[in-house]
Design a protein around this motif. Structure first.
Motif, PDB file in Angstrom:
ATOM      1  N   VAL B  11      45.881  48.982  70.854  1.00 14.16           N
ATOM      2  CA  VAL B  11      45.192  48.116  69.905  1.00 14.16           C
ATOM      3  C   VAL B  11      45.875  46.757  69.939  1.00 14.16           C
ATOM      4  N   SER B  12      45.061  45.715  69.980  1.00  7.20           N
ATOM      5  CA  SER B  12      45.588  44.361  70.010  1.00  7.20           C
ATOM      6  C   SER B  12      44.977  43.570  68.858  1.00  7.20           C
ATOM      7  N   VAL B  13      45.825  42.931  68.052  1.00 10.10           N
ATOM      8  CA  VAL B  13      45.341  42.140  66.920  1.00 10.10           C
ATOM      9  C   VAL B  13      46.075  40.816  66.906  1.00 10.10           C
ATOM     10  N   SER B  14      45.487  39.858  66.240  1.00 15.93           N
ATOM     11  CA  SER B  14      46.151  38.576  66.049  1.00 15.93           C
ATOM     12  C   SER B  14      47.026  38.633  64.802  1.00 15.93           C
ATOM     13  N   GLU B  15      48.106  37.899  64.841  1.00 17.91           N
ATOM     14  CA  GLU B  15      49.006  37.848  63.693  1.00 17.91           C
ATOM     15  C   GLU B  15      48.225  37.395  62.451  1.00 17.91           C
ATOM     16  N   GLY B  16      48.447  38.096  61.336  1.00 14.70           N
ATOM     17  CA  GLY B  16      47.763  37.753  60.102  1.00 14.70           C
ATOM     18  C   GLY B  16      46.439  38.460  59.887  1.00 14.70           C
ATOM     19  N   THR B  17      45.935  39.172  60.880  1.00 14.14           N
ATOM     20  CA  THR B  17      44.674  39.915  60.748  1.00 14.14           C
ATOM     21  C   THR B  17      44.969  41.380  60.451  1.00 14.14           C
ATOM     22  N   PRO B  18      43.950  42.113  59.956  1.00 21.87           N
ATOM     23  CA  PRO B  18      44.190  43.519  59.587  1.00 21.87           C
ATOM     24  C   PRO B  18      44.440  44.419  60.799  1.00 21.87           C
ATOM     25  N   VAL B  19      45.179  45.478  60.522  1.00 17.09           N
ATOM     26  CA  VAL B  19      45.472  46.503  61.522  1.00 17.09           C
ATOM     27  C   VAL B  19      44.801  47.808  61.112  1.00 17.09           C
ATOM     28  N   LEU B  20      44.172  48.473  62.082  1.00 20.49           N
ATOM     29  CA  LEU B  20      43.601  49.802  61.875  1.00 20.49           C
ATOM     30  C   LEU B  20      43.957  50.661  63.075  1.00 20.49           C
ATOM     31  N   LEU B  21      44.726  51.710  62.838  1.00 24.98           N
ATOM     32  CA  LEU B  21      45.055  52.680  63.879  1.00 24.98           C
ATOM     33  C   LEU B  21      44.459  54.019  63.438  1.00 24.98           C
ATOM     34  N   ARG B  22      43.634  54.594  64.315  1.00 20.95           N
ATOM     35  CA  ARG B  22      42.836  55.745  63.921  1.00 20.95           C
ATOM     36  C   ARG B  22      43.459  57.068  64.365  1.00 20.95           C
ATOM     37  N   HIS B  82      52.060  41.503  61.358  1.00 22.13           N
ATOM     38  CA  HIS B  82      53.213  40.640  61.611  1.00 22.13           C
ATOM     39  C   HIS B  82      53.704  40.902  63.021  1.00 22.13           C
ATOM     40  N   MET B  83      54.323  39.898  63.605  1.00 17.87           N
ATOM     41  CA  MET B  83      54.819  40.061  64.983  1.00 17.87           C
ATOM     42  C   MET B  83      55.741  41.276  65.111  1.00 17.87           C
ATOM     43  N   SER B  84      56.500  41.542  64.069  1.00 18.06           N
ATOM     44  CA  SER B  84      57.455  42.656  64.114  1.00 18.06           C
ATOM     45  C   SER B  84      56.772  44.029  64.073  1.00 18.06           C
ATOM     46  N   ASP B  85      55.447  44.052  63.858  1.00 18.99           N
ATOM     47  CA  ASP B  85      54.718  45.329  63.853  1.00 18.99           C
ATOM     48  C   ASP B  85      54.418  45.836  65.257  1.00 18.99           C
ATOM     49  N   ALA B  86      54.616  45.004  66.260  1.00 19.79           N
ATOM     50  CA  ALA B  86      54.352  45.424  67.633  1.00 19.79           C
ATOM     51  C   ALA B  86      55.256  46.596  67.990  1.00 19.79           C
ATOM     52  N   ALA B  87      54.641  47.730  68.299  1.00 16.99           N
ATOM     53  CA  ALA B  87      55.395  48.965  68.529  1.00 16.99           C
ATOM     54  C   ALA B  87      54.413  50.062  68.938  1.00 16.99           C
ATOM     55  N   GLU B  88      54.967  51.264  69.150  1.00 16.25           N
ATOM     56  CA  GLU B  88      54.158  52.459  69.408  1.00 16.25           C
ATOM     57  C   GLU B  88      54.082  53.249  68.108  1.00 16.25           C
ATOM     58  N   TYR B  89      52.893  53.730  67.792  1.00 15.59           N
ATOM     59  CA  TYR B  89      52.683  54.456  66.545  1.00 15.59           C
ATOM     60  C   TYR B  89      52.177  55.863  66.855  1.00 15.59           C
ATOM     61  N   PHE B  90      52.751  56.832  66.177  1.00 13.09           N
ATOM     62  CA  PHE B  90      52.388  58.226  66.400  1.00 13.09           C
ATOM     63  C   PHE B  90      51.899  58.862  65.104  1.00 13.09           C
ATOM     64  N   CYS B  91      50.744  59.505  65.193  1.00 15.28           N
ATOM     65  CA  CYS B  91      50.231  60.317  64.106  1.00 15.28           C
ATOM     66  C   CYS B  91      50.695  61.752  64.351  1.00 15.28           C
ATOM     67  N   THR B 109      49.601  55.221  69.871  1.00 11.30           N
ATOM     68  CA  THR B 109      48.829  53.986  69.958  1.00 11.30           C
ATOM     69  C   THR B 109      49.803  52.833  70.071  1.00 11.30           C
ATOM     70  N   SER B 110      49.642  52.063  71.117  1.00 11.18           N
ATOM     71  CA  SER B 110      50.497  50.900  71.316  1.00 11.18           C
ATOM     72  C   SER B 110      49.850  49.695  70.636  1.00 11.18           C
ATOM     73  N   LEU B 111      50.561  49.112  69.686  1.00 13.33           N
ATOM     74  CA  LEU B 111      50.039  47.962  68.951  1.00 13.33           C
ATOM     75  C   LEU B 111      50.651  46.673  69.499  1.00 13.33           C
ATOM     76  N   THR B 112      49.792  45.775  69.911  1.00 15.78           N
ATOM     77  CA  THR B 112      50.208  44.435  70.340  1.00 15.78           C
ATOM     78  C   THR B 112      49.763  43.441  69.288  1.00 15.78           C
ATOM     79  N   VAL B 113      50.647  42.528  68.913  1.00 21.13           N
ATOM     80  CA  VAL B 113      50.319  41.490  67.943  1.00 21.13           C
ATOM     81  C   VAL B 113      50.392  40.139  68.658  1.00 21.13           C
TER      82      VAL B 113
END
Lengths: 113, 115
Positions: B11-22, B82-91, B109-113
């Motif tokens: 998932v790729s989002v711009s800084e300041g926009t909402p994040v949704l990981l499903r 936030h830029m610091s949110d860039a990471a791998e997320y596991f459910c 899910t790999s999150l890119t900001v």
């Protein structure tokens, strides 16, 4: 970090050699786990333990054995390392009760050449 | 048996926009559900967990997730990335009645900001 220490943190070994990874905990938790992490697979369970000398296989147990002779130590052994076992290995403990949670060690990066 | 499906590997989002990981789960019993985050070359850190209390769970760093039993979902959200949110997320799903009290991981899910 629930007092979990993995050793070594990094290791390079040759194909066919035995390797033992150690997980040490300081808080007397009953359940301990060994996972491996590979790209595209998340974390997969290798073996787990539910008490001293009580262990069972997980999803990817072939080529691995474990031992737990003391509550605080859970050892993972690769009996004859292969290149497919190159991975990052994580140890975890699970707290019990309603507020259950898993805590993970910092991981061991193992490379088999 | 328990299982977890993370619907997006990246998932790729711009800084300041909402994040949704499903995340969707399968569980025979009443599950406990978790989100863990892993920053590059680091261990796993718990973001939040659901263990049969309130269905809307708030975690660290502004993340939250809602347990929806009818949809078997546990999606992770954050209002502003936030830029610091860039990471791998596991459910992750678990159930104490399951043999071994195992934790079952999604594939991440790999999150890119983007700045």
């Amino acid at each position: 970090d629930a007092g979990i220490t993995q050793s070594p943190r990094h290791k390079v070994t040759e194909t066919g050699t035995p390797v033992t990874l150690r997980c040490h905990q300081t808080e007397n938790h009953r359940y301990m786990y060994w996972y491996r992490q590979d790209p595209g697979h998340g974390l997969r369970l290798i073996h787990y333990s539910y008490g001293v000398k009580d262990t069972d296989k997980g999803e990817v147990s072939d080529g691995y054995s474990v031992s737990r002779s003391k509550t605080e130590d859970f050892l993972l052994t690769l009996e004859s390392a292969t290149s497919s076992q190159t991975s990052v290995y994580f140890c975890a403990i699970k707290t019990q009760g309603r507020n259950t949670e898993a805590f993970f060690g910092q991981g061991t990066r193992l490379t088999v050449v | 048996a328990q299982s977890v499906t993370q619907l997006d590997s990246h998932v790729s989002v711009s800084e300041g926009t909402p994040v949704l990981l499903r995340c969707n789960y399968s569980s025979s019993y009443s599950p406990s559900l978790f989100w863990y985050v892993q920053h590059p070359n680091k261990g796993l850190q718990l973001l939040l967990k659901y263990t049969s209390a309130a269905t809307l769970v708030k975690g660290i760093n502004g993340f939250e997730a809602e347990f929806k039993k009818s949809e078997t979902s546990f999606h992770l959200t954050k209002p502003s990335a936030h830029m610091s949110d860039a990471a791998e997320y596991f459910c992750v799903v678990s159930d104490q009645r399951d043999t071994g009290n195992q934790f079952y991981f999604g594939t991440g899910t790999s999150l890119t900001v983007i700045p």
